[in-house]
Design a protein around this motif. Structure first.
Motif, short mmCIF file in Angstrom:
data_model
loop_
_atom_site.label_atom_id
_atom_site.label_comp_id
_atom_site.label_asym_id
_atom_site.label_seq_id
_atom_site.Cartn_x
_atom_site.Cartn_y
_atom_site.Cartn_z
N SER A 178 -4.43 13.69 -0.57
CA SER A 178 -3.38 14.50 -1.19
C SER A 178 -3.51 15.96 -0.78
O SER A 178 -2.51 16.67 -0.62
CB SER A 178 -3.44 14.38 -2.71
OG SER A 178 -3.17 13.06 -3.10
N ASP A 202 3.23 10.70 -0.62
CA ASP A 202 1.86 10.53 -1.12
C ASP A 202 1.79 9.29 -2.01
O ASP A 202 2.14 9.35 -3.18
CB ASP A 202 1.43 11.78 -1.89
CG ASP A 202 -0.07 11.78 -2.19
OD1 ASP A 202 -0.72 10.76 -1.94
OD2 ASP A 202 -0.57 12.82 -2.67
N GLU A 203 1.38 8.19 -1.43
CA GLU A 203 1.28 6.90 -2.12
C GLU A 203 2.52 6.57 -2.93
O GLU A 203 2.44 6.23 -4.11
CB GLU A 203 0.05 6.88 -3.05
CG GLU A 203 -1.23 7.22 -2.30
CD GLU A 203 -2.49 6.81 -3.07
OE1 GLU A 203 -2.38 5.99 -4.00
OE2 GLU A 203 -3.56 7.30 -2.71
MG LIG Z 1 -4.17 11.38 -3.88
#
Ligand SMILES: [Mg+2]
Ligand SMILES: Nc1ncnc2c1ncn2[C@@H]1O[C@H](COP(=O)(O)OP(=O)(O)O)[C@@H](O)[C@H]1O
Lengths: 254, 264
Positions: free
Chosen positions: B48, B162-163
């Motif tokens: 991240s 991000d995911e």
């Molecule tokens: Mg993360």
């Protein structure tokens, strides 16, 4: 049908309450200096209706002004504490301490400090007693904003002000209105404390005081009921504003 | 031609109560224009942090991040982001949520053009007819679709994910993989996708980067040919099995469970 229910149910509840009250006083045979009954109140209202209008208005406008001040200052404190952790750690204990002081002890001090400035004193107390819940709710709302909300706008180059108006403020509104409902009641308490305590006061508090001095017990009870009515009106004004500005937070029933 | 995203020798450490916490150390990433880079790595390794550096939300202690030939020194409106949490605004309709970036970026579409653009994207991800709904009325997968539309509405040069599919169930996730390919065909973008799903990384990426454990450096890069249209069946071929096995092995190295020398 629903509309009728919404009006009829509270109305009937009110009538039942008045009937029970009247019955309680009548059954116990209480004299009106111990406990006035609704039938005693009516003469008080018809005799003093002009006073009730004038004093009620004084109480109402000073409460509303105090409340507006509480909203402005409470929001400002809430924003400062919500955005800066240092400021939160610095200000929070101070605010808690200030809030913990019983306002009844502050009233005579304020009355002496600004002697003769009756409207100002009353508004000041109404403000002081009611701004704390607003400051706390706004600061909590802002400081618990998930970082992703901020990043979505920040990554586009949005300024702090834009983030505040577009995301932080609307997201905090439900908490804010929750606090405002508490503050409305508190502001009324503040206004009346000052009105009762200060000599030659104005407003419903002063009317209550004159009832006390003249041993006019039905008048005292009539003032209490008038205060309750004002409180209800102001509370529902806040509920209406909440519906307009934060109605999205109330899930519609399916 | 230089790459659209270029990360050179980036090092970064967070200041914590227990002293500096090195998170990135010698990170090298390069993504061509139109490329899609999937990044995998052990949890907490700094993935991240990498997205925040590319988005300009923070600056590295050392090293450089370049986007389209310009060094990143702060946020820029040519970036679109989506996270695991779709963070839609509950007081706005889905349409208004998607239009949000257009209100922020300079020269964003206005008025009817903005509405048309948002509607077009929503129809691409299968959310036609949901424009006036509130986020709470949508399923998790639909909310994530809306969040993707919001990330793309201002036609960013770089899409940073991000995911985004991490919290979805397996079937919904596979649907969204397909949606990503459909979107990419019609709305070309250059992307970085953080994921912890190796199948997702080889299905969506034309480049898969494995980061080492914290502090993260670029440990392994796998290139995948994307000339043929993607098909979920591709994940069950011998070639895919081979790739997954290599990546799994690299992750084990990154987690420190297998000594590095064992890597061939
Ligand atoms: Mg993360
Ligand atoms: N703002 C911060 N301050 C201090 N430590 C942080 C901060 N953000 C992340 N970290 C730490 O840095 C490490 C990497 O974080 P992150 O980039 O979010 O990892 P990942 O996304 O790969 O799970 C984690 O150990 C995390 O706890």
């Amino acid at each position: 049908m629903r509309r009728l229910r919404n009006v009829a149910v509270p109305f009937i509840a009110m009538l039942v309450f008045l009937a029970l009250w009247e019955a309680l006083v009548w059954l116990n045979g209480w004299p009106n200096y111990k406990m006035a009954s609704p039938s005693d109140l009516w003469p008080a209202y018809t005799r003093y209706w002009q006073l009730f209008l004038v004093m009620g208005w004084q109480t109402l406008w000073r409460t509303v002004v105090g409340l507006l001040l509480a909203v402005i200052v409470g929001m400002a404190f809430g924003m400062i504490m919500g955005f800066s952790r240092t400021m939160r750690e610095a200000l929070y204990p101070l605010l808690v301490g200030f809030n913990a002081i019983p306002k009844a002890t502050v009233v005579p001090i304020v009355a002496l400090m600004f002697v003769g400035m009756h409207d100002f004193n009353t508004i000041l107390i109404a403000f002081m007693i009611s701004f704390f819940p607003i400051a706390v709710s706004v600061s909590i709302g802002l400081s618990t904003l998930e970082p992703e909300y901020r990043d979505i706008l920040r990554s586009l180059g949005a300024s702090q002000t834009t983030i505040f108006w577009k995301i932080a403020l609307p997201k905090t509104l439900p908490e804010f209105f929750g606090a405002l409902k508490v503050s409305v009641t508190l502001a009324f308490i503040g206004t009346n404390l000052m009105e009762i305590v200060s000599p030659h006061g104005r407003g419903l508090g002063a009317l209550f005081d004159s009832g006390k001095i003249n041993s006019d017990y039905p008048l005292m009870f009539a003032v209490l009921i008038a205060l309750a009515v004002l409180g209800i009106v102001l509370y529902y004004v806040v509920v209406g504003l909440e519906k307009i500005f934060a109605g999205w937070a109330v899930r519609s029933p399916h | 031609m230089t790459a659209l995203i270029e990360i050179k020798g980036v090092r970064h450490a967070y200041a914590t109560a227990a002293g500096p916490l090195p998170v990135l150390d010698g990170l090298e990433v390069s993504v061509e224009e139109g490329g899609f880079c999937a990044v995998v790595g052990p949890s907490g390794c700094g993935k991240s942090t990498l997205t925040r550096l590319i988005a300009g939300l923070m600056r590295p202690d050392e090293g450089e991040v370049w986007l389209h030939g310009k060094q990143v020194r702060g946020p820029r409106s040519t970036v679109g982001m989506a996270f695991q949490n779709p963070v839609l605004l509950e007081w706005r309709t889905i349409l208004k949520n998607v239009m949000l970036p257009l209100e922020i970026v300079p020269n964003g579409l206005k008025g009817k053009a903005a509405v048309d653009r948002a509607r077009h994207l929503l129809s691409l991800v299968g959310l036609e007819g949901f424009e006036d709904k509130r986020p709470s009325e949508l399923s998790g997968g639909m909310r994530q679709r809306a969040s993707l539309c919001r990330a793309l509405v201002h036609q960013p040069e770089v899409l940073i994910l991000d995911e985004p599919f991490g919290a979805l169930d397996a079937f919904t996730r596979e649907d969204l993989w397909q949606t990503m390919h459909d979107l990419k065909a019609k709305e070309p973008f250059t992307g970085v996708l953080i994921t912890h799903d190796l199948r997702e990384s080889i299905f969506l990426g034309d480049q898969v980067i494995v980061l080492s454990g914290r502090p993260a450096r670029t440990q392994y890069v796998m290139n995948i040919d994307r000339s043929a249209p993607a098909n979920l069946e591709d994940l069950y071929t011998a070639e895919a099995a081979e790739r997954l096995s290599i990546l799994r092995h690299q992750i084990e190295i990154a987690q420190g469970r297998v000594p590095e020398e064992a890597a061939s």
